[in-house]
Design an enzyme around this catalytic site. Sequence first.
Site, PDB file in Angstrom:
ATOM      1  NE  ARG A  17      -2.223  -2.192   3.093  1.00  0.00           N
ATOM      2  CZ  ARG A  17      -2.659  -2.582   4.293  1.00  0.00           C
ATOM      3  NH1 ARG A  17      -3.780  -2.079   4.768  1.00  0.00           N
ATOM      4  NH2 ARG A  17      -1.977  -3.457   5.013  1.00  0.00           N
ATOM      5  CD  GLU A 157      -6.828 -10.476  12.999  1.00  0.00           C
ATOM      6  OE1 GLU A 157      -6.604  -9.632  12.111  1.00  0.00           O
ATOM      7  OE2 GLU A 157      -6.485 -10.294  14.184  1.00  0.00           O
ATOM      8  CE  LYS A 336      31.122  21.905   1.461  1.00  0.00           C
ATOM      9  NZ  LYS A 336      31.777  21.331   0.281  1.00  0.00           N
TER      10      LYS A 336
END
Length: 454
Positions: A17, A157, A336
Amino acid sequence: MARSCLAIILAAGESTRMKASRSKVLFPVGNLPMISHVIGAAKAAGVGSVALVVGRDADAVEAASRGVTDNLTVWEQKDRLGTAHAALCAEKAIEQGYDDVLVIFGDTPLVRPETLMHSRKMLADGADVAVIGFRTDKPQGYGRLIEQNGELIAIREERDASDEERSIGFCNGGLMAINGRKALEMLRAIGNENAKSEYYLTDIVGIARERGGRAVAVEASNRELIGINNRAELAEVEQLWQWTRRVDMMKSGVTMIAPETVFLSHDTLIEADVTLEPNVIIGPGVTIRSGAVVKGFSHLEGTTIGAGCTVGPFARLRPGADLQTGSKVGNFCEVKNATVGEGAKVNHLTYIGDASIGANANIGAGTITCNYDGVNKHFTQIGAEAFVGSNTSLVAPVTIGDQSYIASGSVITQDVPAKALAFGRARQENKDGLAEKIRARNLAIKAASRKSQT
Ligand code: UD1
Ligand code: CA
Protein backbone atom coordinates in the site's frame (compact mmCIF):
# COMPACT_ATOMS: atom_id res chain seq x y z
CA MET A 1 16.79 -10.15 39.17
CA ALA A 2 16.15 -8.50 35.83
CA ARG A 3 14.21 -10.66 33.40
CA SER A 4 15.86 -11.41 30.07
CA CYS A 5 13.98 -10.30 26.98
CA LEU A 6 14.02 -11.01 23.25
CA ALA A 7 12.14 -8.73 20.87
CA ILE A 8 11.00 -10.21 17.56
CA ILE A 9 10.46 -7.37 15.13
CA LEU A 10 8.24 -8.25 12.16
CA ALA A 11 9.36 -6.37 9.08
CA ALA A 12 8.76 -8.84 6.28
CA GLY A 13 5.70 -7.20 4.76
CA GLU A 14 5.46 -6.39 1.07
CA SER A 15 4.57 -2.74 1.75
CA THR A 16 2.10 -2.94 -1.14
CA ARG A 17 0.00 0.00 0.00
CA MET A 18 3.01 2.34 0.14
CA LYS A 19 3.44 1.83 -3.63
CA ALA A 20 7.16 2.19 -3.09
CA SER A 21 10.36 0.70 -4.41
CA ARG A 22 11.59 -0.06 -0.89
CA SER A 23 10.30 -1.61 2.30
CA LYS A 24 8.00 0.68 4.26
CA VAL A 25 9.97 0.20 7.48
CA LEU A 26 12.77 2.21 5.85
CA PHE A 27 10.60 5.30 5.46
CA PRO A 28 11.67 7.99 7.92
CA VAL A 29 9.80 9.59 10.78
CA GLY A 30 11.71 12.57 12.15
CA ASN A 31 14.45 11.70 9.65
CA LEU A 32 15.02 8.26 11.16
CA PRO A 33 13.77 5.01 9.53
CA MET A 34 10.67 3.76 11.32
CA ILE A 35 12.36 0.42 12.05
CA SER A 36 15.03 2.30 14.03
CA HIS A 37 12.33 3.97 16.15
CA VAL A 38 10.78 0.60 16.94
CA ILE A 39 14.10 -0.98 17.90
CA GLY A 40 15.00 2.09 19.95
CA ALA A 41 11.77 1.71 21.93
CA ALA A 42 12.48 -2.01 22.47
CA LYS A 43 15.98 -1.22 23.69
CA ALA A 44 14.66 1.40 26.09
CA ALA A 45 12.16 -1.18 27.39
CA GLY A 46 15.04 -3.41 28.50
CA VAL A 47 15.22 -5.71 25.49
CA GLY A 48 18.62 -7.44 25.38
CA SER A 49 18.42 -9.19 22.00
CA VAL A 50 16.55 -8.37 18.84
CA ALA A 51 15.43 -10.92 16.24
CA LEU A 52 14.61 -9.11 13.03
CA VAL A 53 12.30 -10.89 10.58
CA VAL A 54 12.82 -9.50 7.09
CA GLY A 55 11.56 -9.98 3.55
CA ARG A 56 12.32 -7.38 0.88
CA ASP A 57 15.30 -5.00 1.23
CA ALA A 58 16.77 -7.25 3.92
CA ASP A 59 20.21 -5.59 3.81
CA ALA A 60 18.94 -2.04 4.16
CA VAL A 61 16.52 -3.00 6.93
CA GLU A 62 19.32 -4.76 8.77
CA ALA A 63 21.64 -1.75 8.39
CA ALA A 64 19.01 0.64 9.77
CA SER A 65 18.52 -1.72 12.72
CA ARG A 66 22.20 -2.17 13.46
CA GLY A 67 22.43 1.58 13.79
CA VAL A 68 20.44 1.14 17.01
CA THR A 69 21.68 -2.17 18.42
CA ASP A 70 24.36 -4.69 17.57
CA ASN A 71 22.67 -7.39 19.57
CA LEU A 72 20.74 -8.46 16.52
CA THR A 73 20.02 -11.59 14.53
CA VAL A 74 18.28 -11.51 11.17
CA TRP A 75 15.76 -14.09 9.91
CA GLU A 76 14.27 -14.24 6.48
CA GLN A 77 10.60 -14.97 5.96
CA LYS A 78 10.43 -16.36 2.42
CA ASP A 79 6.67 -16.93 2.17
CA ARG A 80 4.27 -14.56 3.85
CA LEU A 81 2.06 -17.00 5.67
CA GLY A 82 0.94 -14.72 8.49
CA THR A 83 2.14 -13.00 11.65
CA ALA A 84 2.60 -16.22 13.66
CA HIS A 85 4.58 -17.78 10.81
CA ALA A 86 6.70 -14.62 10.71
CA ALA A 87 7.40 -14.80 14.46
CA LEU A 88 8.37 -18.47 14.10
CA CYS A 89 10.98 -17.58 11.49
CA ALA A 90 12.99 -16.49 14.53
CA GLU A 91 12.50 -19.81 16.33
CA LYS A 92 16.25 -20.37 16.66
CA ALA A 93 16.47 -17.10 18.55
CA ILE A 94 13.54 -18.01 20.81
CA GLU A 95 15.26 -21.35 21.52
CA GLN A 96 18.08 -19.45 23.22
CA GLY A 97 15.70 -19.13 26.18
CA TYR A 98 14.38 -15.80 27.47
CA ASP A 99 12.02 -14.88 30.27
CA ASP A 100 10.05 -12.54 28.01
CA VAL A 101 9.49 -12.48 24.26
CA LEU A 102 8.06 -9.30 22.76
CA VAL A 103 6.58 -9.39 19.26
CA ILE A 104 6.53 -5.94 17.73
CA PHE A 105 5.47 -4.79 14.25
CA GLY A 106 8.11 -2.81 12.38
CA ASP A 107 5.55 -0.28 11.16
CA THR A 108 4.40 1.13 14.53
CA PRO A 109 7.14 3.72 15.20
CA LEU A 110 5.30 5.66 17.92
CA VAL A 111 5.17 2.80 20.41
CA ARG A 112 6.58 3.97 23.76
CA PRO A 113 9.04 1.99 25.88
CA GLU A 114 6.70 2.44 28.88
CA THR A 115 3.97 0.53 27.06
CA LEU A 116 6.31 -2.33 26.18
CA MET A 117 7.51 -2.37 29.79
CA HIS A 118 3.92 -2.49 31.01
CA SER A 119 3.25 -5.60 28.92
CA ARG A 120 6.42 -7.22 30.29
CA LYS A 121 5.30 -6.37 33.82
CA MET A 122 2.12 -8.39 33.20
CA LEU A 123 4.30 -11.43 32.39
CA ALA A 124 6.26 -10.90 35.59
CA ASP A 125 2.90 -10.87 37.39
CA GLY A 126 1.99 -14.27 35.98
CA ALA A 127 0.32 -13.81 32.60
CA ASP A 128 1.52 -15.94 29.68
CA VAL A 129 0.41 -13.44 27.05
CA ALA A 130 -0.05 -9.66 27.39
CA VAL A 131 -1.51 -7.99 24.30
CA ILE A 132 -1.24 -4.24 23.78
CA GLY A 133 -4.60 -2.82 22.80
CA PHE A 134 -6.24 0.55 22.19
CA ARG A 135 -9.75 1.94 22.12
CA THR A 136 -11.25 3.57 19.05
CA ASP A 137 -14.66 4.38 17.61
CA LYS A 138 -13.36 3.29 14.18
CA PRO A 139 -12.23 -0.29 14.84
CA GLN A 140 -12.69 -1.43 11.22
CA GLY A 141 -9.79 -3.56 10.01
CA TYR A 142 -8.35 -4.36 13.43
CA GLY A 143 -8.56 -7.54 15.45
CA ARG A 144 -10.99 -7.09 18.38
CA LEU A 145 -9.96 -7.88 21.94
CA ILE A 146 -12.58 -9.96 23.68
CA GLU A 147 -12.36 -9.72 27.47
CA GLN A 148 -14.16 -11.41 30.33
CA ASN A 149 -13.64 -10.69 34.02
CA GLY A 150 -10.46 -8.73 33.36
CA GLU A 151 -8.90 -11.46 31.26
CA LEU A 152 -8.41 -11.59 27.53
CA ILE A 153 -10.20 -14.61 26.13
CA ALA A 154 -9.69 -14.14 22.38
CA ILE A 155 -8.62 -11.83 19.58
CA ARG A 156 -10.96 -11.99 16.63
CA GLU A 157 -9.82 -10.74 13.24
CA GLU A 158 -12.36 -8.52 11.46
CA ARG A 159 -13.00 -11.08 8.73
CA ASP A 160 -13.68 -13.82 11.23
CA ALA A 161 -15.75 -11.78 13.70
CA SER A 162 -19.48 -11.96 14.36
CA ASP A 163 -21.57 -8.76 14.08
CA GLU A 164 -21.62 -8.48 17.85
CA GLU A 165 -17.86 -8.84 18.08
CA ARG A 166 -17.39 -6.24 15.37
CA SER A 167 -19.10 -3.65 17.54
CA ILE A 168 -16.29 -3.93 20.11
CA GLY A 169 -14.07 -0.83 20.14
CA PHE A 170 -11.11 -2.36 22.00
CA CYS A 171 -8.59 -3.37 19.34
CA ASN A 172 -5.39 -5.30 18.94
CA GLY A 173 -2.49 -2.94 18.45
CA GLY A 174 -0.54 -5.89 17.12
CA LEU A 175 2.15 -5.95 19.77
CA MET A 176 2.38 -8.46 22.57
CA ALA A 177 4.57 -9.93 25.28
CA ILE A 178 4.75 -13.71 25.57
CA ASN A 179 6.13 -15.94 28.31
CA GLY A 180 9.51 -16.84 26.83
CA ARG A 181 9.56 -20.33 28.33
CA LYS A 182 6.30 -21.26 26.59
CA ALA A 183 6.52 -19.09 23.46
CA LEU A 184 7.83 -21.73 21.09
CA GLU A 185 5.32 -24.44 21.89
CA MET A 186 2.44 -21.96 21.81
CA LEU A 187 3.52 -20.45 18.47
CA ARG A 188 3.95 -23.92 16.99
CA ALA A 189 0.42 -24.85 18.05
CA ILE A 190 -1.12 -22.07 15.92
CA GLY A 191 -2.98 -23.32 12.84
CA ASN A 192 -4.35 -21.56 9.77
CA GLU A 193 -8.05 -22.42 9.75
CA ASN A 194 -9.44 -18.92 9.21
CA ALA A 195 -10.81 -16.63 6.50
CA LYS A 196 -7.34 -15.89 5.08
CA SER A 197 -5.75 -19.32 5.68
CA GLU A 198 -2.92 -17.49 7.47
CA TYR A 199 -1.13 -18.33 10.70
CA TYR A 200 -2.46 -15.63 13.00
CA LEU A 201 -0.29 -14.58 15.93
CA THR A 202 -3.49 -13.51 17.62
CA ASP A 203 -4.56 -17.15 18.06
CA ILE A 204 -1.93 -17.42 20.78
CA VAL A 205 -4.45 -16.00 23.24
CA GLY A 206 -6.80 -18.99 22.91
CA ILE A 207 -3.86 -21.39 22.98
CA ALA A 208 -2.45 -19.91 26.20
CA ARG A 209 -5.85 -20.35 27.85
CA GLU A 210 -6.33 -23.92 26.56
CA ARG A 211 -3.05 -24.73 28.26
CA GLY A 212 -4.20 -23.31 31.56
CA GLY A 213 -2.38 -20.00 31.19
CA ARG A 214 -3.65 -16.45 31.52
CA ALA A 215 -3.87 -13.78 28.80
CA VAL A 216 -4.44 -10.09 29.50
CA ALA A 217 -4.79 -6.87 27.56
CA VAL A 218 -2.74 -3.77 28.29
CA GLU A 219 -4.23 -0.50 27.11
CA ALA A 220 -2.21 2.13 25.27
CA SER A 221 -3.32 5.31 23.52
CA ASN A 222 -4.49 4.78 19.95
CA ARG A 223 -2.04 7.32 18.54
CA GLU A 224 0.82 5.27 19.89
CA LEU A 225 -0.26 2.21 17.97
CA ILE A 226 -0.90 3.67 14.55
CA GLY A 227 0.45 1.17 12.04
CA ILE A 228 1.77 2.75 8.86
CA ASN A 229 0.35 1.06 5.77
CA ASN A 230 0.25 3.99 3.34
CA ARG A 231 1.74 7.46 2.89
CA ALA A 232 -1.23 9.25 4.42
CA GLU A 233 -0.67 7.30 7.64
CA LEU A 234 3.05 8.06 7.37
CA ALA A 235 2.25 11.79 7.27
CA GLU A 236 -0.15 11.44 10.21
CA VAL A 237 2.53 9.71 12.29
CA GLU A 238 5.09 12.35 11.31
CA GLN A 239 2.71 15.06 12.54
CA LEU A 240 2.16 13.32 15.85
CA TRP A 241 5.88 12.74 16.26
CA GLN A 242 6.73 16.37 15.45
CA TRP A 243 4.17 17.67 17.94
CA THR A 244 5.49 15.47 20.71
CA ARG A 245 9.02 16.72 20.05
CA ARG A 246 8.01 20.37 19.76
CA VAL A 247 6.14 20.25 23.05
CA ASP A 248 9.06 18.52 24.80
CA MET A 249 11.43 21.19 23.52
CA MET A 250 9.19 24.11 24.43
CA LYS A 251 8.84 22.68 27.92
CA SER A 252 12.61 22.45 28.15
CA GLY A 253 12.91 26.18 27.43
CA VAL A 254 12.95 26.58 23.65
CA THR A 255 10.78 29.37 22.24
CA MET A 256 8.86 28.59 19.06
CA ILE A 257 6.68 31.36 17.75
CA ALA A 258 4.80 29.09 15.35
CA PRO A 259 5.69 25.55 16.43
CA GLU A 260 3.50 23.96 13.76
CA THR A 261 5.94 25.31 11.13
CA VAL A 262 9.14 24.11 12.81
CA PHE A 263 10.41 20.66 11.85
CA LEU A 264 12.76 18.68 14.06
CA SER A 265 14.81 15.51 13.61
CA HIS A 266 15.24 12.51 15.89
CA ASP A 267 18.68 13.70 17.04
CA THR A 268 18.04 17.45 17.28
CA LEU A 269 19.58 18.97 20.40
CA ILE A 270 18.48 22.44 21.43
CA GLU A 271 19.44 24.04 24.71
CA ALA A 272 17.18 26.19 26.84
CA ASP A 273 16.66 29.80 25.86
CA VAL A 274 16.98 29.32 22.12
CA THR A 275 14.41 31.01 19.88
CA LEU A 276 13.23 29.41 16.65
CA GLU A 277 11.23 31.73 14.42
CA PRO A 278 8.57 30.33 12.07
CA ASN A 279 9.44 27.96 9.21
CA VAL A 280 12.73 26.59 10.43
CA ILE A 281 13.58 23.15 9.04
CA ILE A 282 16.04 21.11 11.07
CA GLY A 283 17.56 18.04 9.43
CA PRO A 284 19.72 15.40 11.11
CA GLY A 285 22.74 16.23 13.23
CA VAL A 286 21.89 19.70 14.54
CA THR A 287 22.86 21.16 17.92
CA ILE A 288 21.83 24.68 18.95
CA ARG A 289 23.29 26.22 22.08
CA SER A 290 21.71 28.54 24.60
CA GLY A 291 20.74 32.05 23.61
CA ALA A 292 20.92 31.48 19.87
CA VAL A 293 18.18 32.83 17.60
CA VAL A 294 17.30 31.09 14.35
CA LYS A 295 15.21 33.39 12.18
CA GLY A 296 12.49 32.36 9.78
CA PHE A 297 12.89 30.10 6.74
CA SER A 298 16.29 28.78 7.69
CA HIS A 299 17.31 25.23 6.75
CA LEU A 300 19.84 23.45 8.96
CA GLU A 301 21.52 20.04 8.82
CA GLY A 302 24.73 18.60 10.28
CA THR A 303 25.35 21.90 12.02
CA THR A 304 26.35 23.24 15.41
CA ILE A 305 25.15 26.72 16.32
CA GLY A 306 27.01 28.17 19.29
CA ALA A 307 25.68 30.15 22.23
CA GLY A 308 24.25 33.53 21.35
CA CYS A 309 24.55 33.11 17.58
CA THR A 310 22.07 34.65 15.14
CA VAL A 311 21.12 32.74 12.01
CA GLY A 312 18.92 33.78 9.09
CA PRO A 313 16.35 34.65 8.01
CA PHE A 314 16.72 32.43 4.93
CA ALA A 315 20.06 30.90 5.93
CA ARG A 316 21.14 27.48 4.76
CA LEU A 317 23.58 25.69 7.05
CA ARG A 318 24.83 22.44 5.55
CA PRO A 319 26.80 19.56 7.07
CA GLY A 320 29.96 20.61 8.83
CA ALA A 321 28.89 24.20 9.51
CA ASP A 322 30.17 25.11 12.96
CA LEU A 323 29.13 28.51 14.22
CA GLN A 324 31.10 29.51 17.28
CA THR A 325 29.84 31.61 20.15
CA GLY A 326 28.18 34.88 19.19
CA SER A 327 28.77 34.59 15.45
CA LYS A 328 26.20 35.61 12.84
CA VAL A 329 25.12 34.11 9.54
CA GLY A 330 22.53 36.31 7.88
CA ASN A 331 20.05 36.23 5.05
CA PHE A 332 20.63 34.23 1.87
CA CYS A 333 23.92 32.81 3.09
CA GLU A 334 25.02 29.21 2.69
CA VAL A 335 27.70 27.67 4.90
CA LYS A 336 29.09 24.16 4.36
CA ASN A 337 31.97 22.37 6.08
CA ALA A 338 33.21 25.60 7.60
CA THR A 339 33.91 27.09 11.00
CA VAL A 340 32.69 30.61 11.67
CA GLY A 341 34.81 31.90 14.56
CA GLU A 342 33.59 33.63 17.69
CA GLY A 343 31.87 36.90 16.93
CA ALA A 344 32.51 36.64 13.19
CA LYS A 345 29.85 37.94 10.79
CA VAL A 346 28.70 36.50 7.48
CA ASN A 347 25.72 38.68 6.93
CA HIS A 348 24.41 38.78 3.38
CA LEU A 349 24.22 36.72 0.19
CA THR A 350 27.37 34.72 0.74
CA TYR A 351 28.66 31.20 0.15
CA ILE A 352 31.25 29.86 2.58
CA GLY A 353 32.31 26.28 1.80
CA ASP A 354 35.35 24.32 3.02
CA ALA A 355 36.66 27.22 5.05
CA SER A 356 37.61 28.49 8.42
CA ILE A 357 36.83 32.05 9.47
CA GLY A 358 38.71 33.53 12.42
CA ALA A 359 37.19 35.29 15.41
CA ASN A 360 35.53 38.64 14.75
CA ALA A 361 36.21 38.56 11.01
CA ASN A 362 33.70 40.36 8.82
CA ILE A 363 32.69 38.79 5.53
CA GLY A 364 31.08 41.31 3.17
CA ALA A 365 27.93 40.84 1.14
CA GLY A 366 28.23 38.55 -1.84
CA THR A 367 31.52 36.95 -0.84
CA ILE A 368 32.06 33.54 -2.42
CA THR A 369 34.61 30.90 -1.54
CA CYS A 370 35.39 29.29 -4.89
CA ASN A 371 36.10 25.92 -3.35
CA TYR A 372 35.57 23.63 -6.31
CA ASP A 373 37.69 23.40 -9.45
CA GLY A 374 35.38 20.96 -11.18
CA VAL A 375 37.30 17.98 -9.79
CA ASN A 376 38.56 18.68 -6.28
CA LYS A 377 37.52 20.78 -3.29
CA HIS A 378 39.97 23.30 -1.78
CA PHE A 379 40.18 25.10 1.54
CA THR A 380 39.98 28.80 2.36
CA GLN A 381 41.49 30.05 5.60
CA ILE A 382 40.44 33.48 6.81
CA GLY A 383 42.25 34.98 9.82
CA ALA A 384 40.87 36.65 12.91
CA GLU A 385 39.51 40.19 12.45
CA ALA A 386 40.00 40.06 8.70
CA PHE A 387 37.70 42.31 6.69
CA VAL A 388 36.60 40.86 3.37
CA GLY A 389 34.98 43.50 1.16
CA SER A 390 31.69 42.90 -0.59
CA ASN A 391 31.59 40.85 -3.77
CA THR A 392 34.91 39.15 -3.21
CA SER A 393 35.74 35.81 -4.80
CA LEU A 394 38.21 33.80 -2.73
CA VAL A 395 39.72 31.26 -5.11
CA ALA A 396 40.78 28.32 -2.96
CA PRO A 397 43.19 27.12 -1.83
CA VAL A 398 43.96 30.50 -0.32
CA THR A 399 44.85 31.98 3.07
CA ILE A 400 43.76 35.42 4.23
CA GLY A 401 45.87 36.72 7.11
CA ASP A 402 44.69 38.11 10.45
CA GLN A 403 43.50 41.72 10.42
CA SER A 404 43.93 42.04 6.66
CA TYR A 405 41.62 44.02 4.37
CA ILE A 406 40.34 42.89 1.00
CA ALA A 407 38.98 45.51 -1.37
CA SER A 408 35.43 45.04 -2.60
CA GLY A 409 35.04 43.23 -5.88
CA SER A 410 38.35 41.45 -5.60
CA VAL A 411 39.16 38.07 -7.08
CA ILE A 412 41.73 36.75 -4.63
CA THR A 413 43.96 34.04 -6.04
CA GLN A 414 47.03 34.56 -3.85
CA ASP A 415 47.51 34.44 -0.10
CA VAL A 416 47.08 37.76 1.72
CA PRO A 417 49.57 38.43 4.54
CA ALA A 418 48.37 39.51 7.97
CA LYS A 419 47.51 43.23 8.21
CA ALA A 420 47.91 43.72 4.44
CA LEU A 421 45.44 45.42 2.11
CA ALA A 422 44.71 43.34 -1.00
CA PHE A 423 43.26 44.61 -4.27
CA GLY A 424 42.32 42.02 -6.82
CA ARG A 425 40.54 44.12 -9.39
CA ALA A 426 41.22 46.64 -12.16
CA ARG A 427 41.90 50.21 -10.98
CA GLN A 428 39.13 52.73 -11.68
CA GLU A 429 39.64 55.46 -14.31
CA ASN A 430 37.37 58.51 -14.92
CA LYS A 431 37.13 60.15 -18.42
CA ASP A 432 35.70 63.66 -18.19
CA GLY A 433 32.69 64.36 -20.43
CA LEU A 434 32.78 61.01 -22.17
CA ALA A 435 29.32 59.96 -20.91
CA GLU A 436 27.72 62.91 -22.75
CA LYS A 437 29.39 61.98 -26.03
CA ILE A 438 28.31 58.36 -25.75
CA ARG A 439 24.69 59.35 -25.06
CA ALA A 440 24.64 61.64 -28.13
CA ARG A 441 26.06 58.89 -30.32
CA ASN A 442 23.46 56.37 -29.07
CA LEU A 443 20.57 58.78 -29.71
CA ALA A 444 21.85 59.30 -33.27
CA ILE A 445 21.93 55.56 -33.89
CA LYS A 446 18.36 55.18 -32.62
CA ALA A 447 17.06 58.05 -34.84
CA ALA A 448 18.76 56.55 -37.91
CA SER A 449 17.20 53.16 -37.36
CA ARG A 450 13.66 54.71 -37.01
CA LYS A 451 14.09 56.52 -40.31
CA SER A 452 15.11 53.40 -42.15
CA GLN A 453 11.96 51.60 -40.90
CA THR A 454 9.52 54.21 -42.29
C1 UD1 B 1 -2.64 -7.32 12.46
C2 UD1 B 1 -3.35 -8.17 13.52
C3 UD1 B 1 -4.61 -7.44 13.96
C4 UD1 B 1 -4.24 -6.08 14.50
C5 UD1 B 1 -3.44 -5.28 13.47
C6 UD1 B 1 -2.90 -4.02 14.12
C7 UD1 B 1 -2.87 -10.54 13.07
C8 UD1 B 1 -3.39 -11.80 12.50
N1 UD1 B 1 -3.68 -9.45 12.96
O1 UD1 B 1 -3.47 -7.21 11.33
O2 UD1 B 1 -5.27 -8.19 14.97
O3 UD1 B 1 -5.41 -5.37 14.88
O4 UD1 B 1 -2.31 -6.04 13.01
O5 UD1 B 1 -2.25 -3.22 13.18
O6 UD1 B 1 -1.80 -10.53 13.64
N2 UD1 B 1 4.08 -9.56 8.66
C9 UD1 B 1 5.15 -10.33 8.33
N3 UD1 B 1 4.94 -11.53 7.75
C10 UD1 B 1 3.71 -12.02 7.50
C11 UD1 B 1 2.59 -11.22 7.83
C12 UD1 B 1 2.82 -10.00 8.41
O7 UD1 B 1 6.30 -9.95 8.57
O8 UD1 B 1 3.61 -13.14 6.96
C13 UD1 B 1 4.31 -8.26 9.30
C14 UD1 B 1 3.90 -7.08 8.43
O9 UD1 B 1 5.01 -6.60 7.71
C15 UD1 B 1 3.45 -6.07 9.46
C16 UD1 B 1 2.89 -6.91 10.58
O10 UD1 B 1 3.47 -8.20 10.44
O11 UD1 B 1 4.53 -5.30 9.97
C17 UD1 B 1 1.35 -6.99 10.57
O12 UD1 B 1 0.88 -7.57 9.38
P1 UD1 B 1 -0.42 -7.01 8.65
O13 UD1 B 1 -0.66 -7.85 7.46
O14 UD1 B 1 -0.30 -5.54 8.46
O15 UD1 B 1 -1.54 -7.34 9.74
P2 UD1 B 1 -2.97 -6.67 9.88
O16 UD1 B 1 -3.89 -7.24 8.86
O17 UD1 B 1 -2.83 -5.20 9.91
CA1 CA C 1 -1.12 -3.60 9.51
